[in-house]
Design a protein around this motif. Structure first.
Motif, PDB file in Angstrom:
ATOM      1  N   ARG A 197     -34.819 -27.836  -7.899  1.00  0.00           N
ATOM      2  CA  ARG A 197     -33.546 -27.643  -7.215  1.00  0.00           C
ATOM      3  C   ARG A 197     -33.330 -26.156  -7.059  1.00  0.00           C
ATOM      4  O   ARG A 197     -33.641 -25.375  -7.959  1.00  0.00           O
ATOM      5  N   SER A 198     -32.804 -25.760  -5.919  1.00  0.00           N
ATOM      6  CA  SER A 198     -32.477 -24.365  -5.656  1.00  0.00           C
ATOM      7  C   SER A 198     -30.955 -24.218  -5.646  1.00  0.00           C
ATOM      8  O   SER A 198     -30.262 -24.977  -4.975  1.00  0.00           O
ATOM      9  N   ILE A 199     -30.455 -23.244  -6.395  1.00  0.00           N
ATOM     10  CA  ILE A 199     -29.014 -23.008  -6.525  1.00  0.00           C
ATOM     11  C   ILE A 199     -28.737 -21.541  -6.208  1.00  0.00           C
ATOM     12  O   ILE A 199     -29.460 -20.658  -6.665  1.00  0.00           O
ATOM     13  N   ASP A 200     -27.676 -21.303  -5.459  1.00  0.00           N
ATOM     14  CA  ASP A 200     -27.215 -19.935  -5.202  1.00  0.00           C
ATOM     15  C   ASP A 200     -25.836 -19.807  -5.827  1.00  0.00           C
ATOM     16  O   ASP A 200     -24.953 -20.630  -5.560  1.00  0.00           O
ATOM     17  N   ILE A 201     -25.651 -18.811  -6.666  1.00  0.00           N
ATOM     18  CA  ILE A 201     -24.341 -18.577  -7.261  1.00  0.00           C
ATOM     19  C   ILE A 201     -23.558 -17.698  -6.293  1.00  0.00           C
ATOM     20  O   ILE A 201     -23.963 -16.591  -5.971  1.00  0.00           O
ATOM     21  N   ILE A 202     -22.448 -18.226  -5.808  1.00  0.00           N
ATOM     22  CA  ILE A 202     -21.668 -17.575  -4.752  1.00  0.00           C
ATOM     23  C   ILE A 202     -20.854 -16.423  -5.332  1.00  0.00           C
ATOM     24  O   ILE A 202     -20.142 -16.594  -6.319  1.00  0.00           O
ATOM     25  N   LEU A 203     -20.968 -15.261  -4.689  1.00  0.00           N
ATOM     26  CA  LEU A 203     -20.234 -14.067  -5.120  1.00  0.00           C
ATOM     27  C   LEU A 203     -20.274 -13.913  -6.642  1.00  0.00           C
ATOM     28  O   LEU A 203     -19.255 -13.953  -7.328  1.00  0.00           O
ATOM     29  N   CYS A 206     -31.072 -19.310  -8.390  1.00  0.00           N
ATOM     30  CA  CYS A 206     -31.716 -20.070  -9.459  1.00  0.00           C
ATOM     31  C   CYS A 206     -32.680 -21.101  -8.895  1.00  0.00           C
ATOM     32  O   CYS A 206     -32.379 -21.761  -7.904  1.00  0.00           O
ATOM     33  N   LEU A 207     -33.807 -21.227  -9.556  1.00  0.00           N
ATOM     34  CA  LEU A 207     -34.727 -22.343  -9.330  1.00  0.00           C
ATOM     35  C   LEU A 207     -34.722 -23.151 -10.611  1.00  0.00           C
ATOM     36  O   LEU A 207     -34.937 -22.607 -11.694  1.00  0.00           O
ATOM     37  N   ILE A 208     -34.474 -24.446 -10.486  1.00  0.00           N
ATOM     38  CA  ILE A 208     -34.404 -25.324 -11.642  1.00  0.00           C
ATOM     39  C   ILE A 208     -35.557 -26.315 -11.555  1.00  0.00           C
ATOM     40  O   ILE A 208     -35.760 -26.950 -10.522  1.00  0.00           O
ATOM     41  N   PHE A 209     -36.312 -26.430 -12.639  1.00  0.00           N
ATOM     42  CA  PHE A 209     -37.450 -27.347 -12.713  1.00  0.00           C
ATOM     43  C   PHE A 209     -37.211 -28.286 -13.882  1.00  0.00           C
ATOM     44  O   PHE A 209     -36.874 -27.829 -14.981  1.00  0.00           O
ATOM     45  N   GLY A 210     -37.406 -29.582 -13.650  1.00  0.00           N
ATOM     46  CA  GLY A 210     -37.197 -30.538 -14.729  1.00  0.00           C
ATOM     47  C   GLY A 210     -38.162 -31.697 -14.655  1.00  0.00           C
ATOM     48  O   GLY A 210     -38.664 -32.030 -13.581  1.00  0.00           O
ATOM     49  N   ARG A 228     -22.150 -25.980 -12.193  1.00  0.00           N
ATOM     50  CA  ARG A 228     -21.022 -26.078 -11.256  1.00  0.00           C
ATOM     51  C   ARG A 228     -19.685 -25.915 -11.995  1.00  0.00           C
ATOM     52  O   ARG A 228     -18.726 -25.375 -11.448  1.00  0.00           O
ATOM     53  N   LYS A 229     -19.606 -26.376 -13.247  1.00  0.00           N
ATOM     54  CA  LYS A 229     -18.375 -26.240 -14.028  1.00  0.00           C
ATOM     55  C   LYS A 229     -18.149 -24.808 -14.480  1.00  0.00           C
ATOM     56  O   LYS A 229     -17.015 -24.385 -14.678  1.00  0.00           O
ATOM     57  N   ARG A 230     -19.221 -24.038 -14.658  1.00  0.00           N
ATOM     58  CA  ARG A 230     -19.105 -22.661 -15.142  1.00  0.00           C
ATOM     59  C   ARG A 230     -19.043 -21.621 -14.031  1.00  0.00           C
ATOM     60  O   ARG A 230     -18.449 -20.567 -14.199  1.00  0.00           O
ATOM     61  N   PHE A 231     -19.733 -21.890 -12.928  1.00  0.00           N
ATOM     62  CA  PHE A 231     -19.856 -20.910 -11.847  1.00  0.00           C
ATOM     63  C   PHE A 231     -19.582 -21.575 -10.502  1.00  0.00           C
ATOM     64  O   PHE A 231     -19.745 -22.784 -10.363  1.00  0.00           O
ATOM     65  N   ASP A 232     -19.213 -20.770  -9.533  1.00  0.00           N
ATOM     66  CA  ASP A 232     -19.059 -21.254  -8.157  1.00  0.00           C
ATOM     67  C   ASP A 232     -20.459 -21.211  -7.540  1.00  0.00           C
ATOM     68  O   ASP A 232     -21.015 -20.126  -7.344  1.00  0.00           O
ATOM     69  N   ILE A 233     -21.043 -22.379  -7.255  1.00  0.00           N
ATOM     70  CA  ILE A 233     -22.434 -22.429  -6.797  1.00  0.00           C
ATOM     71  C   ILE A 233     -22.553 -23.148  -5.463  1.00  0.00           C
ATOM     72  O   ILE A 233     -21.703 -23.936  -5.085  1.00  0.00           O
ATOM     73  N   ALA A 234     -23.648 -22.851  -4.768  1.00  0.00           N
ATOM     74  CA  ALA A 234     -24.048 -23.585  -3.568  1.00  0.00           C
ATOM     75  C   ALA A 234     -25.370 -24.261  -3.895  1.00  0.00           C
ATOM     76  O   ALA A 234     -26.345 -23.594  -4.244  1.00  0.00           O
ATOM     77  N   ASP A 235     -25.397 -25.579  -3.820  1.00  0.00           N
ATOM     78  CA  ASP A 235     -26.605 -26.348  -4.087  1.00  0.00           C
ATOM     79  C   ASP A 235     -27.438 -26.356  -2.815  1.00  0.00           C
ATOM     80  O   ASP A 235     -27.021 -26.901  -1.798  1.00  0.00           O
ATOM     81  N   GLU A 236     -28.610 -25.722  -2.866  1.00  0.00           N
ATOM     82  CA  GLU A 236     -29.439 -25.587  -1.674  1.00  0.00           C
ATOM     83  C   GLU A 236     -30.468 -26.700  -1.540  1.00  0.00           C
ATOM     84  O   GLU A 236     -31.324 -26.654  -0.671  1.00  0.00           O
ATOM     85  N   GLY A 237     -30.401 -27.693  -2.419  1.00  0.00           N
ATOM     86  CA  GLY A 237     -31.215 -28.882  -2.241  1.00  0.00           C
ATOM     87  C   GLY A 237     -32.441 -28.983  -3.120  1.00  0.00           C
ATOM     88  O   GLY A 237     -32.799 -28.068  -3.846  1.00  0.00           O
ATOM     89  N   THR A 238     -33.076 -30.161  -3.021  1.00  0.00           N
ATOM     90  CA  THR A 238     -34.202 -30.487  -3.891  1.00  0.00           C
ATOM     91  C   THR A 238     -35.550 -30.071  -3.311  1.00  0.00           C
ATOM     92  O   THR A 238     -36.531 -30.009  -4.030  1.00  0.00           O
ATOM     93  N   THR A 239     -35.604 -29.809  -2.024  1.00  0.00           N
ATOM     94  CA  THR A 239     -36.851 -29.359  -1.424  1.00  0.00           C
ATOM     95  C   THR A 239     -36.788 -27.843  -1.283  1.00  0.00           C
ATOM     96  O   THR A 239     -36.084 -27.322  -0.428  1.00  0.00           O
ATOM     97  N   VAL A 240     -37.499 -27.150  -2.142  1.00  0.00           N
ATOM     98  CA  VAL A 240     -37.472 -25.688  -2.131  1.00  0.00           C
ATOM     99  C   VAL A 240     -38.487 -25.205  -1.103  1.00  0.00           C
ATOM    100  O   VAL A 240     -39.688 -25.203  -1.348  1.00  0.00           O
ATOM    101  N   VAL A 242     -38.641 -15.768   0.968  1.00  0.00           N
ATOM    102  CA  VAL A 242     -40.075 -16.039   1.034  1.00  0.00           C
ATOM    103  C   VAL A 242     -40.264 -17.525   1.320  1.00  0.00           C
ATOM    104  O   VAL A 242     -39.728 -18.379   0.604  1.00  0.00           O
ATOM    105  N   LYS A 243     -41.035 -17.833   2.363  1.00  0.00           N
ATOM    106  CA  LYS A 243     -41.307 -19.223   2.727  1.00  0.00           C
ATOM    107  C   LYS A 243     -42.292 -19.806   1.728  1.00  0.00           C
ATOM    108  O   LYS A 243     -43.265 -19.175   1.353  1.00  0.00           O
ATOM    109  N   ILE A 244     -42.020 -21.043   1.286  1.00  0.00           N
ATOM    110  CA  ILE A 244     -42.862 -21.702   0.294  1.00  0.00           C
ATOM    111  C   ILE A 244     -43.461 -22.959   0.906  1.00  0.00           C
ATOM    112  O   ILE A 244     -42.735 -23.832   1.379  1.00  0.00           O
TER     113      ILE A 244
END
Length: 198
Positions: A64-70, A153-157, A171-183, A189-191
């Motif tokens: 999962r790719s996450i961007d923490i907003i501002l 953030c890149l999350i691997f599980g 999401r409870k701790r920070f204001d985040i944008a969930d960029e989805g499961t396909t990174v 950088v294109k992956i």
């Protein structure tokens, strides 16, 4: 002093993603020992990013790719920093010169990166994640690894459920944008995903 920063954020293929505008501090007048003490903030290495992307493919990990907003303005500051109001903002002062006291971390402060990193590290520790000794921006917990580059953030599980739970905690701790499961891109950088991990 405040300054405005304008930027065009692009995808890896150079197409426009969005326009960004930020109100920033001009940190040139900050003095070490008065307004800040440390500026160092660790950043994940590309070796770690590539290694985790290969392992994700080889071991079929959920990502999962996450961007923490501002990110910086989500952090309170400890030092007393005063600034004149930004240009274009009219404040009726009755002829007095007023200054604004910063309560939150702003981009442009000399220790903005360090302050954000301390806030993020504290939040991740409270979530039960442990910092990797070899690379301080890699965090791990049973069956879970989080790689952080400043506010991306890149999350691997090993299970989708583990990844979903940690995203909800973030999401409870920070204001985040969930960029989805396909990174498909990270930090511009294109992956490409190949089954052999290349």
């Amino acid at each position: 002093m405040f300054i405005w920063s304008f930027k065009r954020k692009c995808h890896a293929n150079e197409s426009l993603s969005k326009h960004k505008a930020r109100l920033c501090c001009h940190g040139g007048q900050h003095q070490w020992g008065v307004n800040f003490y440390e500026t160092y903030a660790p950043v994940v290495t590309w070796v770690s990013v590539r290694t985790m992307m290969v392992m994700s493919t080889l071991y079929n990990l959920n990502t999962r790719s996450i961007d923490i907003i501002l990110a910086n303005p989500q952090t309170k500051i400890k030092a007393n920093i005063y600034l004149f109001p930004p240009a274009g903002i009219a404040i009726n002062t009755g002829g007095q010169d007023l200054v604004l006291k910063l309560k939150k971390n702003l981009y442009g402060l000399k220790n903005a990166g360090r302050t954000w990193w301390e806030h993020l590290a504290s939040g991740l520790e409270r979530m039960g994640l442990k910092q990797c000794e070899a690379n301080q921006y890699v965090w791990k917990k049973d069956g879970l690894v989080i790689i952080v580059y400043v506010d991306n953030c890149l999350i691997f599980g090993n299970s989708k459920d583990n990844v979903d739970k940690v995203v909800e905690k973030l999401r409870k701790r920070f204001d985040i944008a969930d960029e989805g499961t396909t990174v498909e891109e990270y930090l511009g950088v294109k992956i490409d995903h190949n089954k052999d991990g290349s």
